[in-house]
Design an enzyme around this catalytic site. Structure first.
Site, short mmCIF file in Angstrom:
data_model
loop_
_atom_site.label_atom_id
_atom_site.label_comp_id
_atom_site.label_asym_id
_atom_site.label_seq_id
_atom_site.Cartn_x
_atom_site.Cartn_y
_atom_site.Cartn_z
N TYR A 160 -8.60 5.87 -4.47
CA TYR A 160 -9.26 6.51 -3.68
C TYR A 160 -10.21 7.66 -4.38
O TYR A 160 -10.96 8.23 -3.82
CB TYR A 160 -8.18 7.30 -2.81
CG TYR A 160 -7.40 6.38 -1.83
CD1 TYR A 160 -7.69 5.33 -1.21
CD2 TYR A 160 -6.24 6.13 -2.65
CE1 TYR A 160 -7.02 4.29 -0.51
CE2 TYR A 160 -5.22 5.43 -2.09
CZ TYR A 160 -5.60 4.45 -1.23
OH TYR A 160 -4.99 3.14 -0.59
N LYS A 200 1.68 -1.49 -9.48
CA LYS A 200 1.60 -0.35 -8.45
C LYS A 200 2.74 0.30 -7.86
O LYS A 200 4.01 -0.30 -8.02
CB LYS A 200 1.03 -1.15 -7.31
CG LYS A 200 0.70 -0.34 -5.73
CD LYS A 200 0.24 -1.24 -4.78
CE LYS A 200 0.33 -0.33 -3.68
NZ LYS A 200 0.14 -1.02 -2.44
N LYS A 259 11.47 -1.13 2.32
CA LYS A 259 10.82 -2.41 1.98
C LYS A 259 11.59 -2.70 0.60
O LYS A 259 11.08 -3.37 -0.20
CB LYS A 259 9.54 -2.17 1.65
CG LYS A 259 8.53 -1.79 3.22
CD LYS A 259 7.09 -1.77 2.92
CE LYS A 259 6.47 -1.75 4.17
NZ LYS A 259 5.09 -2.03 4.04
N ARG A 319 0.44 4.51 4.80
CA ARG A 319 1.18 4.26 6.00
C ARG A 319 0.73 5.31 7.23
O ARG A 319 0.69 4.53 8.42
CB ARG A 319 2.73 4.36 6.01
CG ARG A 319 2.95 3.15 5.00
CD ARG A 319 4.50 3.29 4.37
NE ARG A 319 4.92 2.46 3.55
CZ ARG A 319 6.11 2.27 2.82
NH1 ARG A 319 6.92 3.04 3.37
NH2 ARG A 319 6.43 1.38 2.03
N LYS A 377 4.84 -4.65 -7.67
CA LYS A 377 4.89 -3.53 -6.71
C LYS A 377 6.15 -2.96 -6.34
O LYS A 377 7.29 -3.69 -5.87
CB LYS A 377 4.07 -4.13 -5.46
CG LYS A 377 4.06 -3.10 -4.21
CD LYS A 377 3.26 -3.80 -3.09
CE LYS A 377 3.20 -2.83 -2.05
NZ LYS A 377 2.29 -3.28 -0.73
C1 PBG Z 1 0.79 -3.20 2.44
C2 PBG Z 1 0.19 -2.00 1.44
C3 PBG Z 1 0.71 -0.84 1.24
C4 PBG Z 1 -0.02 -0.33 0.21
C5 PBG Z 1 -1.21 -1.30 0.04
N1 PBG Z 1 -0.81 -2.54 0.63
C6 PBG Z 1 1.81 -0.09 1.79
C7 PBG Z 1 3.25 -0.57 1.44
O1 PBG Z 1 3.58 -1.51 0.87
O2 PBG Z 1 3.97 -0.06 2.39
C8 PBG Z 1 -0.05 1.13 -0.51
C9 PBG Z 1 -1.20 1.71 -0.80
C10 PBG Z 1 -1.42 3.09 -0.95
O3 PBG Z 1 -0.25 4.01 -0.91
O4 PBG Z 1 -2.42 3.67 -1.46
N2 PBG Z 1 1.34 -4.36 2.06
#
Ligand code: PBG
Length: 321
Positions: free
Chosen positions: A312, A247, A216, A204, A194
């Site tokens: 989505y 991701k 992050k 968010r 990720k």
């Molecule tokens: C939270 C999380 C995030 C997403 C999935 N789980 C956001 C992040 O890490 O800030 C993002 C999913 C998306 O943008 O569709 N841990």
């Protein structure tokens, strides 16, 4: 000329016969955003056409997905501000919104594969995925909460927990905690590779979970790196991950491909909120044909090696197949 490559592109029939990558409904995982209340359906401003539902609407949505052949939902909840803290208290509440959502969906559609997001950001007063001390997101104390959170989701009936936090050692801690609680049928889909990505912006908004300070980058991966994705993923598999994830998806097709080649577990890819928003925005301007873009993007993600795609566009894609 003895090589006439265009022969196999002559008609739709011959193209269909030689197509290598075929999408099917069970390829898709549909993310759902859940909020408190009754009969709530709120459109997410940066994700046109995507909604936060209260539990009643969530169950209705899940039934529709199931009727279309989609086998899995990935649940995210929007936690009320007054329940947020720096310890994940609400994350492990057996009567929390997530736990109630799992039960409601499993009650209505027992065969649906219910996956749950495991990370502290929706519950965190700082909007970070872990416990904050000073300016630091502390690893081991966070992992301990994530393990309890996973057990709590599994006890509520989740089929697969999906840790998205990128803390070290969390897969082993979760697997161990599930075993100790005799929850031996619960799977783990690890967000293994990720990346720290700007493409999470709209998500968010959806959960009101933007980090209150900093970014992050001390836990999510640097997008300059690909070999690190292999390291992360192999460790997650060793620690007990059943499915691994890359991701975001579209800007990371090379990563999906190397993970597919280096592993023997199913690989999922998350086509994230910003990737959705880009297509929606261009389509709204009349610059792209939305339906064609959806199928092309989903096919390319699968072609790159993804066995499963969280998106989505799940419903749209299945409608278009
Ligand atoms: C939270 C999380 C995030 C997403 C999935 N789980 C956001 C992040 O890490 O800030 C993002 C999913 C998306 O943008 O569709 N841990």
């Amino acid at each position: 000329m003895i090589r006439r490559n265009r022969i196999l592109r002559t008609t739709p029939a011959i193209r269909a016969m030689v197509a290598e990558t075929i999408l099917k409904p069970s390829d898709f995982i549909a993310p759902l955003f859940i909020t408190e209340g009754e009969h709530v359906k709120e459109e997410i401003s940066s994700m046109p056409g995507y909604f936060r539902y209260s539990l009643d609407g969530t169950v209705k949505e899940a039934k529709e997905l199931w009727s279309m052949g989609i086998k899995s939902v990935l649940l995210f909840i929007k936690c009320p501000d007054e329940l947020k803290d720096n310890k994940g208290t609400e994350a492990v509440n057996p009567n929390g919104l997530m736990q109630r959502a799992i039960k409601a969906i499993k009650n209505a559609i027992p065969e649906m594969v219910v996956m749950t997001d495991v990370a502290l950001d929706p519950y965190s007063s700082y909007g970070h995925d872990g416990i904050v001390e000073g300016e630091t997101i502390v690893n081991d104390a966070t992992v301990e909460v994530l393990a309890r959170m996973s057990v709590s989701h599994a006890e509520a009936g989740a089929d697969i927990v999906a840790p998205s936090d990128m803390m070290d050692g969390r897969i082993l801690a979760i697997r161990t905690a599930l075993e100790q609680s005799n929850l031996t049928d619960t799977g783990i889909m690890a967000y293994s590779a990720k990346y720290a990505s700007c493409f999470y912006g709209p998500f968010r908004d959806a959960l009101d979970s933007a980090p209150g300070f900093g970014d992050k980058k001390t836990y999510q991966m640097d997008y300059a790196n690909s070999r690190e994705a292999i390291k992360e993923t192999l460790i997650d598999i060793e620690e007990g991950a059943d499915i691994v994830m890359v991701k975001p998806a579209l800007a990371y097709l090379d990563i999906i491909r190397i993970i597919k080649e280096r592993t023997t577990v199913p690989v999922s890819a998350y086509h994230v909120s910003g990737e959705y928003a880009m297509v929606k925005a261009a389509a709204k301007m009349g610059w792209l044909d939305e339906n064609k873009a959806i199928l092309e993007i989903m096919t390319s993600i699968k072609r790159s090696g993804a066995d499963l795609i969280a998106t989505y566009f799940a419903k749209d894609a299945v409608r278009l197949l």
